[in-house]
Scaffold this active site. Structure first.
Site, mmCIF file in Angstrom:
data_model
loop_
_atom_site.group_PDB
_atom_site.id
_atom_site.type_symbol
_atom_site.label_atom_id
_atom_site.label_comp_id
_atom_site.label_asym_id
_atom_site.label_seq_id
_atom_site.Cartn_x
_atom_site.Cartn_y
_atom_site.Cartn_z
ATOM 1 C CG ASN A 209 -0.102 0.050 2.622
ATOM 2 O OD1 ASN A 209 0.322 0.786 2.859
ATOM 3 N ND2 ASN A 209 -0.316 -1.093 3.117
ATOM 4 C CG ASP A 277 -6.463 -5.965 6.308
ATOM 5 O OD1 ASP A 277 -6.083 -6.222 7.489
ATOM 6 O OD2 ASP A 277 -7.180 -5.068 5.886
ATOM 7 C CE LYS A 287 9.140 -11.792 -14.324
ATOM 8 N NZ LYS A 287 9.641 -11.438 -15.604
ATOM 9 C CB ILE A 306 0.282 -6.998 14.386
ATOM 10 C CG1 ILE A 306 1.016 -7.568 13.054
ATOM 11 C CG2 ILE A 306 1.618 -6.629 15.236
ATOM 12 C CD1 ILE A 306 1.477 -6.891 12.131
ATOM 13 C CG PHE A 324 -2.888 5.064 13.561
ATOM 14 C CD1 PHE A 324 -1.849 4.962 14.677
ATOM 15 C CD2 PHE A 324 -3.049 6.337 12.866
ATOM 16 C CE1 PHE A 324 -1.094 6.084 15.143
ATOM 17 C CE2 PHE A 324 -2.171 7.495 13.289
ATOM 18 C CZ PHE A 324 -1.486 7.275 14.428
ATOM 19 C CE LYS A 338 -10.751 -0.807 11.207
ATOM 20 N NZ LYS A 338 -10.148 -0.081 10.025
HETATM 21 O O1 PMT Z 1 2.458 6.017 6.548
HETATM 22 P P1 PMT Z 1 1.843 7.517 6.247
HETATM 23 O O2 PMT Z 1 2.195 7.660 4.808
HETATM 24 O O3 PMT Z 1 2.299 8.488 7.214
HETATM 25 O O4 PMT Z 1 0.414 7.261 6.602
HETATM 26 C C1 PMT Z 1 -0.085 7.062 7.730
HETATM 27 C C2 PMT Z 1 -1.139 5.931 7.820
HETATM 28 C C3 PMT Z 1 -2.284 6.387 6.890
HETATM 29 C C4 PMT Z 1 -0.536 4.415 7.293
HETATM 30 C C5 PMT Z 1 -1.456 5.972 9.189
HETATM 31 O O5 PMT Z 1 -1.863 6.963 9.887
HETATM 32 C C6 PMT Z 1 -2.644 4.862 9.636
HETATM 33 O O6 PMT Z 1 -3.745 5.212 9.383
HETATM 34 N N1 PMT Z 1 -2.215 3.697 10.097
HETATM 35 C C7 PMT Z 1 -2.960 2.602 10.109
HETATM 36 C C8 PMT Z 1 -3.326 2.008 8.748
HETATM 37 C C9 PMT Z 1 -4.250 0.633 8.745
HETATM 38 O O7 PMT Z 1 -3.555 -0.416 8.308
HETATM 39 O O8 PMT Z 1 -5.452 0.909 9.170
HETATM 40 P P2 PMT Z 1 -6.570 -0.278 9.398
HETATM 41 O O9 PMT Z 1 -7.639 0.562 9.870
HETATM 42 O O10 PMT Z 1 -6.521 -1.207 8.174
HETATM 43 O O11 PMT Z 1 -6.098 -1.197 10.462
HETATM 44 C C10 PMT Z 1 -6.247 -0.703 11.863
HETATM 45 C C11 PMT Z 1 -5.216 -1.193 12.891
HETATM 46 O O12 PMT Z 1 -4.713 -2.459 12.845
HETATM 47 C C12 PMT Z 1 -3.959 -0.286 12.703
HETATM 48 O O13 PMT Z 1 -3.311 -0.046 13.854
HETATM 49 C C13 PMT Z 1 -3.223 -1.349 11.945
HETATM 50 O O14 PMT Z 1 -1.463 -1.241 12.198
HETATM 51 C C14 PMT Z 1 -3.676 -2.853 12.486
HETATM 52 N N2 PMT Z 1 -3.450 -3.923 11.728
HETATM 53 C C15 PMT Z 1 -4.201 -3.995 10.666
HETATM 54 C C16 PMT Z 1 -4.234 -5.321 10.050
HETATM 55 C C17 PMT Z 1 -3.305 -6.394 10.387
HETATM 56 N N3 PMT Z 1 -3.265 -7.384 9.899
HETATM 57 N N4 PMT Z 1 -2.525 -6.185 11.637
HETATM 58 C C18 PMT Z 1 -2.831 -5.058 12.350
HETATM 59 O O15 PMT Z 1 -1.996 -4.997 13.327
#
Ligand code: PMT
Length: 415
Positions: A209, A277, A287, A306, A324, A338
């Site tokens: 991403n 995800d 390849k 995580i 986040f 969430k």
């Molecule tokens: O890196 P930048 O360009 O500065 O941009 C910042 C950002 C947009 C990446 C940051 O501000 C942000 O929003 N980070 C979280 C991105 C994300 O994956 O969000 P989510 O809503 O999909 O996930 C929710 C939370 O679960 C997040 O804390 C993520 O780290 C965590 N997660 C998600 C999926 C996964 N398999 N494991 C996780 O731990």
């Protein structure tokens, strides 16, 4: 002692400016990054070349320089520092600070600053004793501007009395005392995740991403600046590793999970990474080639979560787990759900819809979602988001320590 600390040194025009060179050298020896602003008058006493050589940075001085303003700008000059030090502080600059005059880069930067300021006055004894100077100093003290010195002794003008700038070693010690007092997370451990993950399809292709790591890296920097021992687990980014932070570079979500678990125990975990995800169930070791039978059938499987996994640990769950939420609609409502689903204490919600620039940009507009309340923060730089979040974390983990005063208190204020 000053490892990773950022000092903006403002040098004004007095004979004591020669001591500023020694001050820069000592600050650098202690590990501080020193950026310098020189007034026009300071350039009559020492050369910008010597200052640039010792600070190993560009020297700023011209408020009207298009190049300087586009590169850095007087607002950023002060925002990117932990402390502003004016040494020597002449009677003239002290008067301008007191009156709020912004007629050169030094005075403008000081007026535009939200950071603590420490001055080391240097002037003739009569100038020092003059009621105008003393009134100006009283105004600055009432605004929380810290002061070190001046000392008494032989002055460059041949007179004897108060007005000698404190010695560089004393100024460095005072700076260190202040910055150490500000280390509210000293003795605490922090884990921050940042950047994207890359899930391989084959040796040359991957799912990822647009995360740049700017937000996560800024959070790691802000926690380290408050004294936390900080581990930053990050996917591939071009962001520099913040000073004083231990970087663990990873590629996949699985690697991010094991590096995060290995960093435990910590007091606070902030999961700002954009974790993929899904991953390809079995990535190819060779390849993938076009074989005339159409595109490959990629079967995706879910990656480990995580954040949920760290928040769900029984023995070594961090005292504060912050996630986040990257949303494109119903930002706060989705983030609330969430937070509950993933079991974290707070979640920082941000809108990542196209056009917001949240992914990859310099600024962010966030909502800090707690169990019962939501704080809507105004749009600000990712660095400011990080610093505000770090302050909230410090207040939650170490509630008995109030935020540091706007300026250091400096002994020896009498003369
Ligand atoms: O890196 P930048 O360009 O500065 O941009 C910042 C950002 C947009 C990446 C940051 O501000 C942000 O929003 N980070 C979280 C991105 C994300 O994956 O969000 P989510 O809503 O999909 O996930 C929710 C939370 O679960 C997040 O804390 C993520 O780290 C965590 N997660 C998600 C999926 C996964 N398999 N494991 C996780 O731990």
């Amino acid at each position: 002692m000053l490892q990773g600390r950022r000092i903006l040194l403002i040098i004004s025009g007095g004979i004591a400016a020669y001591k500023s060179l020694e001050l820069i050298r000592r600050l650098r020896d202690q590990g501080a990054a020193v950026r310098c602003v020189m007034t026009e008058a300071a350039r009559q006493f020492i050369t910008p070349l010597s200052v640039a050589s010792l600070s190993e940075d560009k020297v700023y001085g011209d408020l009207w320089s298009l190049t300087d303003e586009s590169e850095m700008g007087h607002i950023r000059l002060s925002r990117e520092a932990d402390l502003l030090v004016v040494a020597p502080a002449t009677a003239d600059l002290i008067a301008r600070m007191s009156a709020g005059i912004a007629d050169d880069l030094a005075a403008t930067t000081l007026l535009a600053s939200d950071k603590p300021v420490l001055i080391a006055p240097a002037m003739n004894a009569m100038m020092w004793a003059h009621p105008a100077t003393q009134a100006n100093l009283a105004v600055l003290a009432s605004r929380g501007v810290g002061r070190i010195g001046p000392a008494a002794g032989d002055l460059a003008c041949g007179e004897v009395g108060f007005g000698r700038m404190s010695e560089p070693a004393e100024i460095v010690a005072e700076i260190a005392r202040f910055l150490v007092k500000n280390q509210r997370l000293s003795g605490r451990r922090a884990l921050v995740t940042s950047g994207p993950t890359r899930e391989p399809i084959d040796p040359v292709r991957y799912i990822s991403n647009h995360s740049s790591g700017k937000q996560g890296h800024a959070i790691a920097a802000a926690l380290a600046a408050l004294g936390a021992e900080t581990v930053l687990v990050s996917g591939p980014t071009s962001e520099p590793t913040p000073a004083g932070v231990k970087l663990i570079g990873i590629e996949t979500a699985a690697e991010m999970l094991s590096a995060s678990e290995a960093a435990l125990p910590v007091d606070v975990a902030v999961m700002a990474a954009a974790v993929s995800d899904w991953r390809v169930a079995s990535s190819s070791t060779q390849k993938l080639k076009k074989n005339g039978k159409g595109p490959p059938n990629l079967r995706l499987v879910e990656n480990p979560d995580i954040l949920a996994s760290i928040a769900g640990r029984s023995n070594d769950r961090p005292a504060l787990v912050i996630g986040f939420a990257a949303e494109t609609e119903n930002v706060v409502a989705n983030a609330r759900a969430k937070r509950k689903r993933k079991g974290c204490d707070w979640i920082v919600a941000n809108d990542v819809s196209p056009g917001t620039g949240t992914f990859g940009g310099e600024r962010n507009t966030v909502h800090l979602v707690h169990a019962d309340t939501v704080e809507d923060w105004p749009a600000m730089s990712k660095r400011d988001v990080a610093e505000r979040l770090a302050e909230r974390i410090a207040a939650a983990l170490v509630p008995d320590t109030a935020a540091a005063p706007a300026s250091p208190r400096v002994p020896g204020a009498g003369h």
